[in-house]
Design an enzyme around this catalytic site. Structure first.
Site, mmCIF file in Angstrom:
data_model
loop_
_atom_site.group_PDB
_atom_site.id
_atom_site.type_symbol
_atom_site.label_atom_id
_atom_site.label_comp_id
_atom_site.label_asym_id
_atom_site.label_seq_id
_atom_site.Cartn_x
_atom_site.Cartn_y
_atom_site.Cartn_z
ATOM 1 N N ASN A 207 -34.866 12.892 -1.064
ATOM 2 C CA ASN A 207 -35.727 13.627 -0.121
ATOM 3 C C ASN A 207 -35.201 13.985 1.146
ATOM 4 O OD1 ASN A 207 -38.376 14.895 0.226
ATOM 5 N ND2 ASN A 207 -39.579 13.233 -0.510
ATOM 6 N N HIS B 6 -16.794 -0.429 11.991
ATOM 7 C CA HIS B 6 -16.011 -0.623 13.181
ATOM 8 C C HIS B 6 -15.577 -1.767 13.339
ATOM 9 C CE1 HIS B 6 -16.591 3.808 14.044
ATOM 10 N NE2 HIS B 6 -17.720 3.745 13.566
ATOM 11 N N GLY C 189 -39.219 5.584 2.545
ATOM 12 C CA GLY C 189 -38.763 6.516 3.427
ATOM 13 C C GLY C 189 -38.050 5.629 4.558
ATOM 14 N N THR D 102 -28.778 -5.215 3.919
ATOM 15 C CA THR D 102 -27.499 -5.656 4.576
ATOM 16 C C THR D 102 -26.864 -6.462 3.590
ATOM 17 O OG1 THR D 102 -28.556 -7.783 5.302
ATOM 18 C CG2 THR D 102 -28.419 -5.935 6.732
ATOM 19 N N ARG E 254 -35.597 -8.731 2.362
ATOM 20 C CA ARG E 254 -35.589 -9.703 1.486
ATOM 21 C C ARG E 254 -36.161 -9.696 0.399
ATOM 22 N NH1 ARG E 254 -32.011 -12.740 4.528
ATOM 23 N NH2 ARG E 254 -32.609 -13.091 6.368
HETATM 24 C C1 ACO Z 1 -38.913 9.568 -3.293
HETATM 25 C C2 ACO Z 1 -39.891 9.585 -2.042
HETATM 26 O O1 ACO Z 1 -39.567 10.546 -1.307
HETATM 27 S S1 ACO Z 1 -40.846 8.141 -1.691
HETATM 28 C C3 ACO Z 1 -41.406 8.580 -0.058
HETATM 29 C C4 ACO Z 1 -42.767 8.334 0.478
HETATM 30 N N1 ACO Z 1 -43.187 7.133 0.169
HETATM 31 C C5 ACO Z 1 -42.902 5.819 0.624
HETATM 32 O O2 ACO Z 1 -42.214 5.902 1.811
HETATM 33 C C6 ACO Z 1 -43.352 4.670 0.338
HETATM 34 C C7 ACO Z 1 -43.983 3.736 1.299
HETATM 35 N N2 ACO Z 1 -44.319 2.497 0.779
HETATM 36 C C8 ACO Z 1 -43.573 1.387 0.514
HETATM 37 O O3 ACO Z 1 -42.454 1.755 0.855
HETATM 38 C C9 ACO Z 1 -44.137 0.152 0.236
HETATM 39 O O4 ACO Z 1 -43.236 -0.904 0.748
HETATM 40 C C10 ACO Z 1 -44.159 -0.006 -1.160
HETATM 41 C C11 ACO Z 1 -45.106 0.863 -1.937
HETATM 42 C C12 ACO Z 1 -42.995 0.281 -1.973
HETATM 43 C C13 ACO Z 1 -44.821 -1.548 -1.840
HETATM 44 O O5 ACO Z 1 -46.123 -1.706 -0.779
HETATM 45 P P1 ACO Z 1 -47.040 -2.753 -1.431
HETATM 46 O O6 ACO Z 1 -47.564 -2.601 -2.788
HETATM 47 O O7 ACO Z 1 -48.113 -2.834 -0.215
HETATM 48 O O8 ACO Z 1 -46.315 -4.144 -1.262
HETATM 49 P P2 ACO Z 1 -46.917 -5.539 -1.794
HETATM 50 O O9 ACO Z 1 -48.230 -5.651 -1.788
HETATM 51 O O10 ACO Z 1 -46.021 -6.129 -2.894
HETATM 52 O O11 ACO Z 1 -46.472 -6.344 -0.357
HETATM 53 C C14 ACO Z 1 -45.887 -7.512 -0.418
HETATM 54 C C15 ACO Z 1 -45.652 -8.091 0.859
HETATM 55 O O12 ACO Z 1 -44.500 -7.293 1.382
HETATM 56 C C16 ACO Z 1 -44.941 -6.725 2.766
HETATM 57 N N3 ACO Z 1 -44.331 -5.361 2.620
HETATM 58 C C17 ACO Z 1 -44.634 -4.383 1.718
HETATM 59 N N4 ACO Z 1 -43.944 -3.091 2.254
HETATM 60 C C18 ACO Z 1 -43.333 -3.412 3.129
HETATM 61 C C19 ACO Z 1 -42.176 -2.582 4.050
HETATM 62 N N5 ACO Z 1 -42.092 -1.356 3.667
HETATM 63 N N6 ACO Z 1 -41.616 -3.047 5.023
HETATM 64 C C20 ACO Z 1 -41.806 -4.579 5.212
HETATM 65 N N7 ACO Z 1 -42.748 -5.302 4.557
HETATM 66 C C21 ACO Z 1 -43.327 -4.799 3.335
HETATM 67 C C22 ACO Z 1 -46.329 -6.592 2.565
HETATM 68 O O13 ACO Z 1 -46.736 -6.728 4.045
HETATM 69 C C23 ACO Z 1 -46.604 -8.078 2.038
HETATM 70 O O14 ACO Z 1 -46.206 -8.833 2.743
HETATM 71 P P3 ACO Z 1 -47.663 -10.133 2.932
HETATM 72 O O15 ACO Z 1 -47.542 -10.853 1.737
HETATM 73 O O16 ACO Z 1 -47.054 -11.072 4.177
HETATM 74 O O17 ACO Z 1 -49.083 -9.424 3.454
#
Ligand code: ACO
Length: 185
Positions: free
Chosen positions: A84, A114, A142, A165, A180
């Protein structure tokens, strides 16, 4: 192939000010600029430019502008993959992206390194690079940043804004900085 390009390809310290490497980056920048200037109707032209720029572009794969990379020929993308908007691929070492991969907007795959402890070498702009490999059917949200030398396994999902990482295995959801493994998929 000149000395510094050989060193770069072998993963050794090299200088990117080497004239051969400067010329190759200029060529890639020109092709990236040409790609980024195309309009939404120019799908054939986009594909032509990408095929000139990249080492491999599998059938059915496409990239949205803006796209930026250093050399282009070190990037191999399999079939039916999608990058994207605003992807930045610093391909000083090979970057391999498998089939059916989805890369969210503003992702960065960075192979360049580096020197850290050797401050004089860093000042003199010595650098090195380590390959990145992304397995089949991976999805990056994203803003994911992948660091040098990392492999991401098949069917793995990386949450938005994560910094990868270390290697990630097949079939997991990973997120955070540093990324993680959160659960198996
Ligand atoms: C090809 C394209 O263009 S796609 C681009 C547009 N779309 C995006 O960018 C997607 C944005 N969403 C994400 O990236 C999300 O992380 C997803 C959809 C992959 C997963 O989200 P969820 O289904 O809510 O994850 P899930 O419920 O399994 O979360 C488990 C734990 O991970 C955490 N978590 C979920 N996503 C993230 C993240 N991106 N960063 C850090 N922690 C996260 C949650 O807060 C949760 O923590 P908790 O148990 O302490 O509350």
């Amino acid at each position: 192939m000149g000395e510094h390009k050989q060193r770069m390809v072998r993963g050794e310290l090299y200088k990117d000010s080497d004239p051969e490497l400067v010329a190759e980056r200029r060529r890639a920048q020109s092709l990236c600029d040409e790609f980024n200037r195309t309009g939404p109707e120019e799908t054939e032209r986009r594909e032509q430019v990408l095929r000139q720029l990249l080492g491999k572009l599998g059938d059915g794969s496409w990239i949205m502008p803006r796209f930026q990379c250093d050399y282009g020929y070190l990037i191999e993308i399999g079939a039916n993959s999608f990058l994207n908007y605003d992807a930045i691929l610093l391909d000083c070492a090979p970057i391999t992206i498998g089939d059916d991969v989805s890369i969210g907007p503003r992702c960065q795959l960075l192979t360049a390194l580096h020197p850290m402890a050797d401050h004089e070498a860093r000042r003199q702009r010595w650098e090195s690079a380590a390959p990145i490999a992304i397995g089949d059917n991976v999805w990056f949200g994203g803003g994911v940043i992948v660091c040098p030398g990392v492999t991401v396994g098949t069917n793995t999902v990386v949450g938005a804004g994560s910094v990868v990482t270390r290697d990630l295995p097949d079939g997991v959801f990973a997120a955070g900085n540093p990324a993680r493994v959160i659960r198996s998929l």
